[in-house]
Design a protein around this motif. Structure first.
Motif, PDB file in Angstrom:
ATOM      1  N   SER A 130      -9.618  38.538  11.003  1.00 55.64           N
ATOM      2  CA  SER A 130     -10.237  37.875  12.140  1.00 55.64           C
ATOM      3  C   SER A 130     -10.522  36.411  11.820  1.00 55.64           C
ATOM      4  CB  SER A 130     -11.542  38.584  12.505  1.00 55.64           C
ATOM      5  OG  SER A 130     -12.146  37.984  13.617  1.00 55.64           O
ATOM      6  N   ASP A 131     -10.609  35.601  12.868  1.00 53.55           N
ATOM      7  CA  ASP A 131     -10.863  34.177  12.661  1.00 53.55           C
ATOM      8  C   ASP A 131     -12.334  33.881  12.397  1.00 53.55           C
ATOM      9  OD1 ASP A 131      -8.177  33.354  13.064  1.00 53.55           O
ATOM     10  OD2 ASP A 131      -8.447  33.645  15.213  1.00 53.55           O
ATOM     11  N   TYR A 132     -13.233  34.637  13.030  1.00 52.61           N
ATOM     12  CA  TYR A 132     -14.651  34.334  12.944  1.00 52.61           C
ATOM     13  C   TYR A 132     -15.484  35.585  12.704  1.00 52.61           C
ATOM     14  CZ  TYR A 132     -13.094  29.987  15.091  1.00 52.61           C
ATOM     15  OH  TYR A 132     -12.435  28.807  15.350  1.00 52.61           O
ATOM     16  N   ALA A 133     -16.682  35.387  12.180  1.00 50.81           N
ATOM     17  CA  ALA A 133     -17.582  36.494  11.886  1.00 50.81           C
ATOM     18  C   ALA A 133     -18.483  36.841  13.058  1.00 50.81           C
ATOM     19  CB  ALA A 133     -18.449  36.139  10.670  1.00 50.81           C
ATOM     20  N   SER A 134     -18.417  36.076  14.150  1.00 51.86           N
ATOM     21  CA  SER A 134     -19.407  36.176  15.221  1.00 51.86           C
ATOM     22  C   SER A 134     -19.549  37.580  15.798  1.00 51.86           C
ATOM     23  CB  SER A 134     -19.072  35.193  16.345  1.00 51.86           C
ATOM     24  OG  SER A 134     -17.767  35.421  16.837  1.00 51.86           O
ATOM     25  N   GLU A 156     -13.728  45.998  -1.154  1.00 56.01           N
ATOM     26  CA  GLU A 156     -12.852  44.916  -0.721  1.00 56.01           C
ATOM     27  C   GLU A 156     -13.569  44.001   0.271  1.00 56.01           C
ATOM     28  OE1 GLU A 156     -10.256  48.208  -2.111  1.00 56.01           O
ATOM     29  OE2 GLU A 156     -11.975  48.080  -0.751  1.00 56.01           O
ATOM     30  N   ARG A 157     -13.184  42.739   0.225  1.00 55.35           N
ATOM     31  CA  ARG A 157     -13.716  41.756   1.156  1.00 55.35           C
ATOM     32  C   ARG A 157     -12.574  40.887   1.680  1.00 55.35           C
ATOM     33  NH1 ARG A 157     -17.124  44.853   0.598  1.00 55.35           N
ATOM     34  NH2 ARG A 157     -19.358  44.559   0.151  1.00 55.35           N
ATOM     35  N   VAL A 158     -12.777  40.291   2.858  1.00 56.18           N
ATOM     36  CA  VAL A 158     -11.809  39.355   3.426  1.00 56.18           C
ATOM     37  C   VAL A 158     -12.528  38.050   3.733  1.00 56.18           C
ATOM     38  CG1 VAL A 158     -10.390  41.184   4.431  1.00 56.18           C
ATOM     39  CG2 VAL A 158     -12.224  40.140   5.798  1.00 56.18           C
ATOM     40  N   GLN A 159     -11.734  36.992   3.876  1.00 59.86           N
ATOM     41  CA  GLN A 159     -12.302  35.689   4.234  1.00 59.86           C
ATOM     42  C   GLN A 159     -11.786  35.294   5.603  1.00 59.86           C
ATOM     43  OE1 GLN A 159     -11.383  32.419   1.563  1.00 59.86           O
ATOM     44  NE2 GLN A 159     -13.200  31.286   2.232  1.00 59.86           N
ATOM     45  N   TYR A 160     -12.699  34.964   6.503  1.00 62.11           N
ATOM     46  CA  TYR A 160     -12.312  34.580   7.858  1.00 62.11           C
ATOM     47  C   TYR A 160     -11.551  33.266   7.852  1.00 62.11           C
ATOM     48  CZ  TYR A 160     -15.563  38.251   9.226  1.00 62.11           C
ATOM     49  OH  TYR A 160     -16.194  39.458   9.362  1.00 62.11           O
ATOM     50  N   ASN A 161     -10.720  33.096   8.873  1.00 58.75           N
ATOM     51  CA  ASN A 161      -9.845  31.927   8.943  1.00 58.75           C
ATOM     52  C   ASN A 161     -10.529  30.690   9.510  1.00 58.75           C
ATOM     53  OD1 ASN A 161      -7.369  33.194   8.012  1.00 58.75           O
ATOM     54  ND2 ASN A 161      -7.363  34.320   9.947  1.00 58.75           N
ATOM     55  N   GLY A 162     -11.569  30.868  10.331  1.00 61.51           N
ATOM     56  CA  GLY A 162     -12.181  29.735  11.014  1.00 61.51           C
ATOM     57  C   GLY A 162     -13.642  29.558  10.671  1.00 61.51           C
ATOM     58  N   GLY A 163     -14.247  28.535  11.293  1.00 61.33           N
ATOM     59  CA  GLY A 163     -15.666  28.277  11.081  1.00 61.33           C
ATOM     60  C   GLY A 163     -15.975  27.970   9.634  1.00 61.33           C
ATOM     61  N   ARG A 164     -16.996  28.625   9.109  1.00 60.81           N
ATOM     62  CA  ARG A 164     -17.386  28.418   7.701  1.00 60.81           C
ATOM     63  C   ARG A 164     -16.553  29.274   6.751  1.00 60.81           C
ATOM     64  NH1 ARG A 164     -23.480  29.739   7.440  1.00 60.81           N
ATOM     65  NH2 ARG A 164     -22.948  31.147   9.180  1.00 60.81           N
ATOM     66  N   GLN A 165     -15.576  29.987   7.297  1.00 59.74           N
ATOM     67  CA  GLN A 165     -14.674  30.827   6.501  1.00 59.74           C
ATOM     68  C   GLN A 165     -15.474  31.761   5.576  1.00 59.74           C
ATOM     69  OE1 GLN A 165     -11.999  27.820   4.786  1.00 59.74           O
ATOM     70  NE2 GLN A 165     -10.538  28.304   6.410  1.00 59.74           N
ATOM     71  N   LEU A 166     -16.394  32.471   6.193  1.00 63.08           N
ATOM     72  CA  LEU A 166     -17.263  33.378   5.456  1.00 63.08           C
ATOM     73  C   LEU A 166     -16.479  34.558   4.892  1.00 63.08           C
ATOM     74  CD1 LEU A 166     -20.233  33.481   7.999  1.00 63.08           C
ATOM     75  CD2 LEU A 166     -20.087  32.124   5.891  1.00 63.08           C
ATOM     76  N   VAL A 167     -17.053  35.177   3.881  1.00 62.24           N
ATOM     77  CA  VAL A 167     -16.484  36.376   3.277  1.00 62.24           C
ATOM     78  C   VAL A 167     -17.210  37.588   3.858  1.00 62.24           C
ATOM     79  CG1 VAL A 167     -16.183  37.657   1.129  1.00 62.24           C
ATOM     80  CG2 VAL A 167     -15.799  35.178   1.175  1.00 62.24           C
ATOM     81  N   SER A 168     -16.445  38.632   4.163  1.00 65.14           N
ATOM     82  CA  SER A 168     -17.014  39.776   4.873  1.00 65.14           C
ATOM     83  C   SER A 168     -16.329  41.075   4.461  1.00 65.14           C
ATOM     84  CB  SER A 168     -16.828  39.555   6.381  1.00 65.14           C
ATOM     85  OG  SER A 168     -17.013  40.744   7.112  1.00 65.14           O
ATOM     86  N   PHE A 169     -16.925  42.181   4.896  1.00 66.67           N
ATOM     87  CA  PHE A 169     -16.217  43.452   4.863  1.00 66.67           C
ATOM     88  C   PHE A 169     -14.894  43.277   5.618  1.00 66.67           C
ATOM     89  CE2 PHE A 169     -20.223  45.077   3.565  1.00 66.67           C
ATOM     90  CZ  PHE A 169     -20.046  46.370   3.082  1.00 66.67           C
ATOM     91  N   PRO A 170     -13.875  44.048   5.300  1.00 66.03           N
ATOM     92  CA  PRO A 170     -12.597  43.927   6.002  1.00 66.03           C
ATOM     93  C   PRO A 170     -12.769  44.018   7.512  1.00 66.03           C
ATOM     94  CG  PRO A 170     -12.351  45.326   4.076  1.00 66.03           C
ATOM     95  CD  PRO A 170     -13.820  45.049   4.213  1.00 66.03           C
ATOM     96  N   TYR A 171     -12.225  43.031   8.224  1.00 65.82           N
ATOM     97  CA  TYR A 171     -12.337  42.973   9.684  1.00 65.82           C
ATOM     98  C   TYR A 171     -11.139  42.210  10.205  1.00 65.82           C
ATOM     99  CZ  TYR A 171     -14.555  42.283  14.280  1.00 65.82           C
ATOM    100  OH  TYR A 171     -14.852  42.285  15.624  1.00 65.82           O
ATOM    101  N   TYR A 172     -10.391  42.833  11.128  1.00 59.04           N
ATOM    102  CA  TYR A 172      -9.101  42.297  11.550  1.00 59.04           C
ATOM    103  C   TYR A 172      -9.056  42.088  13.051  1.00 59.04           C
ATOM    104  CZ  TYR A 172      -8.091  43.987   6.899  1.00 59.04           C
ATOM    105  OH  TYR A 172      -8.137  44.207   5.545  1.00 59.04           O
ATOM    106  N   ASN A 173      -8.260  41.117  13.466  1.00 61.41           N
ATOM    107  CA  ASN A 173      -8.045  40.872  14.886  1.00 61.41           C
ATOM    108  C   ASN A 173      -7.069  41.919  15.416  1.00 61.41           C
ATOM    109  OD1 ASN A 173      -6.786  39.754  17.358  1.00 61.41           O
ATOM    110  ND2 ASN A 173      -8.099  38.000  16.926  1.00 61.41           N
TER     111      ASN A 173
END
Length: 320
Positions: A130-134, A156-173
């Motif tokens: 995903s692009d954002y964590a919102s 596992e963690r992923v890094q969002y593509n946009g904004g502050r590019q936060l690291v999160s649990f896996p989350y996909y568009n």
């Protein structure tokens, strides 16, 4: 020699807004699909009679079949409340003969050929981060979601593509998802069916507040872990969000995700390419017919920036 895997791409065409988008998507699929790829558009059975003739023509000329969304038994079933996003998951559970399945949101265009089977590789499921964590929820939310399935929270963690590019649990568009529909022996993997069951369990079991529109995206990574095959993260070019990243100059954009037609027309390359591909398929009066059919959604004024260039090309072609 390795077997060429067949791929079926599907999207939803149900309602005038999605019809307008489908008229833009279908010609780009026709222009870029390979011999091993095919496409199908899903809709509610009761909506067939309401389809605009222009939509039917665009799909037919693009070689795209129409198929009813399965698993609906009246009312909101199997969902507990209205959930239009759930149509993609119901369609995911449909039986299909292809080796690989690809879901596309209708508000995308295919800008170049994509070997979806190759992008999937040896994985079962693949999508873009995903692009954002919102809309993704907090770590505490995710721990609760996984616990609802008796799963430990993944490391596992992923890094969002946009904004502050936060690291999160896996989350996909969920606007572009690839999965293996049949294994190497030709047996169904039932990934689509399992996604539906995962989503229904999530809806009925999770008690922590969440954005219901994102059940598809919450359950996709959970599905991967339930099948002991985490979702493969793909390059951003395969679901490039031009609403957020604009022109994306210098960045490859195989699939452009625009969300609103006005955003598509604002893009110099994708806006013109989409209209060119549409008019080449549908004829000289194609734009006028599109505006007559879908003027409420077409963002007519924003389209005009491309009209001059298209008219010039048409005039030069007629003179040659």
């Amino acid at each position: 020699m390795a077997k060429t895997l067949s791929t079926e791409i599907y999207f939803i065409v149900d309602g005038a807004r999605l019809e307008a988008q489908a008229c833009m998507l279908a010609p780009t699929l026709r222009a870029n699909m390979t011999a091993s790829q095919s496409a199908v558009a899903y809709l509610r059975a009761e909506y067939r009679s309401a389809l605009n003739p222009l939509t039917i023509e665009a799909l037919e000329r693009s070689g795209i079949a129409l198929r009813d969304i399965p698993g609906r038994s009246g009312g909101h079933a199997p969902w507990t409340a209205p959930y239009p996003h759930g149509n993609k998951i119901l369609a995911a559970a449909d039986e299909r003969c292809a080796d690989v399945t690809v879901f596309l949101d209708t508000d995308v265009i295919l800008a170049e050929p994509v070997d979806f089977a190759k992008e999937l590789g040896n994985s079962q499921i693949a999508a873009c981060v995903s692009d954002y964590a919102s809309s993704a929820g907090s770590d505490e939310d995710w721990a609760h979601f996984y616990a609802a399935f008796d799963l430990p929270a993944p490391k596992e963690r992923v890094q969002y593509n946009g904004g502050r590019q936060l690291v999160s649990f896996p989350y996909y568009n969920a606007g572009m998802i690839i999965w293996r529909a049949r294994d190497d022996k030709g047996n169904p993997t039932h990934i689509g069916r399992d996604w539906l069951q995962t989503a229904l369990h999530f809806e009925r079991t999770v008690t922590r507040p969440y954005d219901r529109a994102n059940i598809d995206q919450f359950t996709l990574p959970i599905l991967g872990y339930l099948r002991d095959s985490p979702v493969k993260a793909l390059e951003q070019r395969l679901n490039f969000n031009i609403e957020s990243f604009g022109q994306g100059t210098g960045r490859r954009q195989s699939i452009a995700h625009y969300h609103r037609l006005g955003i598509l027309w604002a893009h110099d390359t994708h806006g013109r390419y989409t209209l060119e591909t549409y008019t080449e398929l549908m004829g000289a009066d194609a734009l006028d017919r599109f505006l007559d059919a879908f003027g409420a959604y077409a963002k007519r004024k924003r389209m005009k920036r491309h009209f001059g260039a298209l008219a010039k090309v048409s005039s030069e072609a007629a003179a040659s």
